[in-house]
Design a protein around this motif. Sequence first.
Motif, mmCIF file in Angstrom:
data_model
loop_
_atom_site.group_PDB
_atom_site.id
_atom_site.type_symbol
_atom_site.label_atom_id
_atom_site.label_comp_id
_atom_site.label_asym_id
_atom_site.label_seq_id
_atom_site.Cartn_x
_atom_site.Cartn_y
_atom_site.Cartn_z
ATOM 1 N N VAL A 12 0.845 -1.211 0.000
ATOM 2 C CA VAL A 12 0.000 0.000 0.000
ATOM 3 C C VAL A 12 0.870 1.246 0.000
ATOM 4 O O VAL A 12 0.617 2.196 -0.743
ATOM 5 N N GLY A 13 1.919 1.266 0.810
ATOM 6 C CA GLY A 13 2.801 2.433 0.872
ATOM 7 C C GLY A 13 3.501 2.710 -0.446
ATOM 8 O O GLY A 13 3.587 3.857 -0.890
ATOM 9 N N LEU A 14 4.008 1.677 -1.090
ATOM 10 C CA LEU A 14 4.667 1.858 -2.388
ATOM 11 C C LEU A 14 3.677 2.314 -3.451
ATOM 12 O O LEU A 14 3.984 3.194 -4.268
ATOM 13 N N ALA A 15 2.478 1.738 -3.443
ATOM 14 C CA ALA A 15 1.467 2.121 -4.435
ATOM 15 C C ALA A 15 1.034 3.571 -4.238
ATOM 16 O O ALA A 15 0.954 4.343 -5.208
ATOM 17 N N GLY A 41 6.320 4.308 5.231
ATOM 18 C CA GLY A 41 6.327 4.617 6.661
ATOM 19 C C GLY A 41 4.951 4.977 7.190
ATOM 20 O O GLY A 41 4.541 4.540 8.269
ATOM 21 N N ALA A 42 4.223 5.782 6.420
ATOM 22 C CA ALA A 42 2.884 6.177 6.853
ATOM 23 C C ALA A 42 1.908 5.003 6.808
ATOM 24 O O ALA A 42 1.022 4.902 7.655
ATOM 25 N N ALA A 43 2.067 4.116 5.833
ATOM 26 C CA ALA A 43 1.201 2.929 5.787
ATOM 27 C C ALA A 43 1.464 2.022 6.987
ATOM 28 O O ALA A 43 0.526 1.439 7.556
ATOM 29 N N LEU A 44 2.721 1.902 7.381
ATOM 30 C CA LEU A 44 3.036 1.130 8.587
ATOM 31 C C LEU A 44 2.430 1.789 9.828
ATOM 32 O O LEU A 44 1.886 1.108 10.704
ATOM 33 N N LEU A 45 2.510 3.110 9.891
ATOM 34 C CA LEU A 45 1.889 3.826 10.999
ATOM 35 C C LEU A 45 0.372 3.645 10.980
ATOM 36 O O LEU A 45 -0.261 3.512 12.033
ATOM 37 N N GLY A 46 -0.210 3.599 9.795
ATOM 38 C CA GLY A 46 -1.641 3.344 9.674
ATOM 39 C C GLY A 46 -2.017 1.950 10.165
ATOM 40 O O GLY A 46 -3.063 1.762 10.794
ATOM 41 N N THR A 47 -1.158 0.972 9.889
ATOM 42 C CA THR A 47 -1.409 -0.387 10.376
ATOM 43 C C THR A 47 -1.365 -0.438 11.897
ATOM 44 O O THR A 47 -2.230 -1.043 12.539
ATOM 45 N N ILE A 48 -0.380 0.232 12.470
ATOM 46 C CA ILE A 48 -0.270 0.263 13.935
ATOM 47 C C ILE A 48 -1.468 0.971 14.545
ATOM 48 O O ILE A 48 -2.038 0.525 15.546
ATOM 49 N N ALA A 69 -4.103 3.583 3.516
ATOM 50 C CA ALA A 69 -4.085 4.471 2.350
ATOM 51 C C ALA A 69 -4.300 5.927 2.765
ATOM 52 O O ALA A 69 -3.688 6.836 2.189
ATOM 53 N N GLY A 70 -5.140 6.151 3.743
ATOM 54 C CA GLY A 70 -5.362 7.515 4.217
ATOM 55 C C GLY A 70 -4.117 8.124 4.832
ATOM 56 O O GLY A 70 -3.756 9.262 4.532
ATOM 57 N N PHE A 71 -3.454 7.347 5.696
ATOM 58 C CA PHE A 71 -2.218 7.836 6.299
ATOM 59 C C PHE A 71 -1.154 8.072 5.238
ATOM 60 O O PHE A 71 -0.481 9.109 5.234
#
Length: 115
Positions: A12-15, A41-48, A69-71
């Motif tokens: 998701v982050g790369l896309a 990084g933001a997608a990982l933060l979104g997962t957390i 995706a929002g993050f």
Amino acid sequence: MTGNALVHALVVGLAVGALGRLVLPGRPVAPVWLTLAVGVGAALLGTITARVAGVDVAAPSLLRLAVQAGFAGTAVVLAVAAAGRAPRSADRATNRWRPATDPTTVPADQEGKHR
């Protein structure tokens, strides 16, 4: 965080990082690696954040995807906007206002007289 959630966050982050470069108007000022890294990084933060909010991140979930995706989208837009506001280099600014050393190249003032 499970391996499955980590892989989804990376994808998701790369896309989002790649699409953010294509969607934002104007000349790209942020390097590609920056938008991809910020997106991941933001997608990982979104997962957390989704996990802390009680979303099951081990199973595929539209809510987790929306949070990721929002993050990532918000972070990529902010990174590109911040990169666009970088100050000019000092070298360019000093070259513009450097005084002329040759008196024949001194520009005329408003009345056409040379200084």
